[in-house]
Write a protein that holds these residues in place. Sequence first.
Motif, mmCIF file in Angstrom:
data_model
loop_
_atom_site.group_PDB
_atom_site.id
_atom_site.type_symbol
_atom_site.label_atom_id
_atom_site.label_comp_id
_atom_site.label_asym_id
_atom_site.label_seq_id
_atom_site.Cartn_x
_atom_site.Cartn_y
_atom_site.Cartn_z
ATOM 1 N N PHE A 279 1.078 -1.682 7.957
ATOM 2 C CA PHE A 279 0.682 -1.751 6.549
ATOM 3 C C PHE A 279 1.041 -3.119 6.003
ATOM 4 N N ASP A 280 0.195 -3.635 5.128
ATOM 5 C CA ASP A 280 0.431 -4.957 4.550
ATOM 6 C C ASP A 280 0.000 -4.949 3.082
ATOM 7 N N GLN A 281 0.773 -4.256 2.248
ATOM 8 C CA GLN A 281 0.541 -4.199 0.803
ATOM 9 C C GLN A 281 -0.936 -3.910 0.466
ATOM 10 N N PRO A 282 -1.435 -2.743 0.884
ATOM 11 C CA PRO A 282 -2.877 -2.467 0.767
ATOM 12 C C PRO A 282 -3.402 -2.400 -0.660
ATOM 13 N N TYR A 283 -2.560 -2.028 -1.630
ATOM 14 C CA TYR A 283 -3.076 -1.877 -2.999
ATOM 15 C C TYR A 283 -3.202 -3.197 -3.749
ATOM 16 N N ARG A 284 -2.897 -4.297 -3.098
ATOM 17 C CA ARG A 284 -3.188 -5.592 -3.705
ATOM 18 C C ARG A 284 -4.489 -6.176 -3.140
ATOM 19 N N THR A 433 7.121 8.580 -13.855
ATOM 20 C CA THR A 433 6.416 7.352 -14.230
ATOM 21 C C THR A 433 7.031 6.146 -13.537
ATOM 22 N N VAL A 434 8.370 6.113 -13.486
ATOM 23 C CA VAL A 434 9.055 5.010 -12.805
ATOM 24 C C VAL A 434 8.700 4.992 -11.318
ATOM 25 N N LEU A 435 8.628 6.180 -10.699
ATOM 26 C CA LEU A 435 8.287 6.241 -9.276
ATOM 27 C C LEU A 435 6.878 5.723 -9.025
ATOM 28 N N ILE A 436 5.932 6.107 -9.889
ATOM 29 C CA ILE A 436 4.546 5.656 -9.701
ATOM 30 C C ILE A 436 4.438 4.149 -9.909
ATOM 31 N N MET A 442 5.735 -2.373 -5.684
ATOM 32 C CA MET A 442 6.235 -2.893 -4.408
ATOM 33 C C MET A 442 5.148 -3.639 -3.628
ATOM 34 N N HIS A 443 3.883 -3.416 -4.011
ATOM 35 C CA HIS A 443 2.801 -4.147 -3.346
ATOM 36 C C HIS A 443 2.751 -5.604 -3.786
ATOM 37 N N TRP A 444 3.506 -5.925 -4.825
ATOM 38 C CA TRP A 444 3.500 -7.295 -5.324
ATOM 39 C C TRP A 444 4.822 -8.007 -5.068
ATOM 40 N N ALA A 449 8.830 -9.032 2.842
ATOM 41 C CA ALA A 449 10.134 -9.056 2.156
ATOM 42 C C ALA A 449 11.242 -8.510 3.040
ATOM 43 N N VAL A 450 10.962 -7.425 3.774
ATOM 44 C CA VAL A 450 11.992 -6.848 4.644
ATOM 45 C C VAL A 450 12.344 -7.814 5.763
#
Length: 492
Positions: A279-284, A433-436, A442-444, A449-450
């Motif tokens: 996976f590589d930050q798919p929602y960006r 809401t905080v979790l969502i 985290m995608h940004w 980062a790890v």
Amino acid sequence: MLFPTLAFGVFFLFVYFTAWSLDRENGRRKLFLLLASWFFYAQWDWRFVGLLIGSAVLNWGVAALIARSQAHDPEDADRKARGRRKWLVGLGVTANLLILGLFKYYGFFVEQALDLVSRFGWERDLPLLQIVLPVGISFFTFQGISYLVDVHRRKTPPAKSLLDVMLLMSFFPHLVAGPIVRASDLLPQFDRVPRLTRAMATHGMLLIAWGLFKKTVIASELSVRLVDPVFFDPSAYGTLDLIAAVYGYAVQIYCDFSAYSDMAIGIAALLGYSFPRNFDQPYRASSMQSFWRRWHISLSSWLRDYLYVPLGGGRKGLVSSCINVMITMLLGGLWHGAAWTFIAWGALHGSAQVAERLGRAFLGRYRPSGDLSADDVAVERGVIPTWLGVLITFHVVCLGWILFRAETFGMAMAVLQGLGRFQAASLVTPFLTVLIVGGLAMHWLPPRAVEGMAERLKTAPSVTLGVLIGICILLVEAVRPDGVAPFIYFQF
């Protein structure tokens, strides 16, 4: 046996210390890892260990016959030999697909056949068997197919032993939910005695801790408190709950599946083996093609290399490219499950990619390519802003997640219809809401980062590193809900 459980922790500690005690005996080490992998798989159903063994023997035998034919014809000069090799690889792929089809799709196709004949007024009794779906069958079947095809294409040499093929297909970190590790990546690692470096150990432990947090805190909380109740009865909820549930499921499935991949990569690293990133930050992503370069990378690259490209890719022009993309995504949807909702999900993703290709062709910016995801662009830079491409792509993906999560089309339609039903939210809390928001944010983070954190921590004293990892795990244990639900992709 699930990764985030005490039972797995005890199992892994035993495997870890035993495997490294055999680090000078690579053959015995591999045999031990194979037996441990079979024990791990047997915790779901011991009967299917025989299926794993049979599948490995099948692929080892066919690959050996292909390699023997290649040894007699190294330049592919003999037409009969080439035809024999094509026949062999076709036979091997067909056998793999028949195994997958019997266990995963038999009931679905029989039900569709019964429905079809009943519409013509014919009543027929077809044998409808109750077949248990082996965990991870799609993953190890695709792994076997890629091994055969790569040997046929001379992209990887055949395994030196049956033991290597069995371990390739049964290695417990990736066995039940991927990533789909190819023979060219793993077999060379099996040939040499592994070494555990400080960087590998640090990276592995951080990935395991990060995966535990994503699975047991974010994914589990969103599933239990929001997603499952709303999708169980969409008609009981209003707009805000439904929107939150759709966004919540987008975060849940990402955190759930990427957590498994992270832990699989981390566990393999602690045993001295390297798995590819999944996976590589798919929602960006700013286009659907870009999304598939970032989401479940091992599957999307498999579909590209073993389905889209053999179909012709984009080599024969725009129309051919669009047709091949559509076929690829439809079959990708069917791979996820024997249900029309999954096929519709694949059709949506295929249609979106076709629309992107046609849009670029209309603007004179289409580039033929044999790569399913070669045009990694924000629809096209300069046509629309990147942020708008990201926003559109994310919501197309979320629309697809409704089909993916809903058990029936009726349930999916109930979710869509309820988006216009305004009533006070009953499930949305500040915590959810905080979790969502956090799951999307985290995608940004900085890419890799790890890995960057692991690079900075690898020089830290062992005691300091151990304390930090221990604190992280204790914090996760403190905030996680009771129990651990199976990973979503176990069903595939």
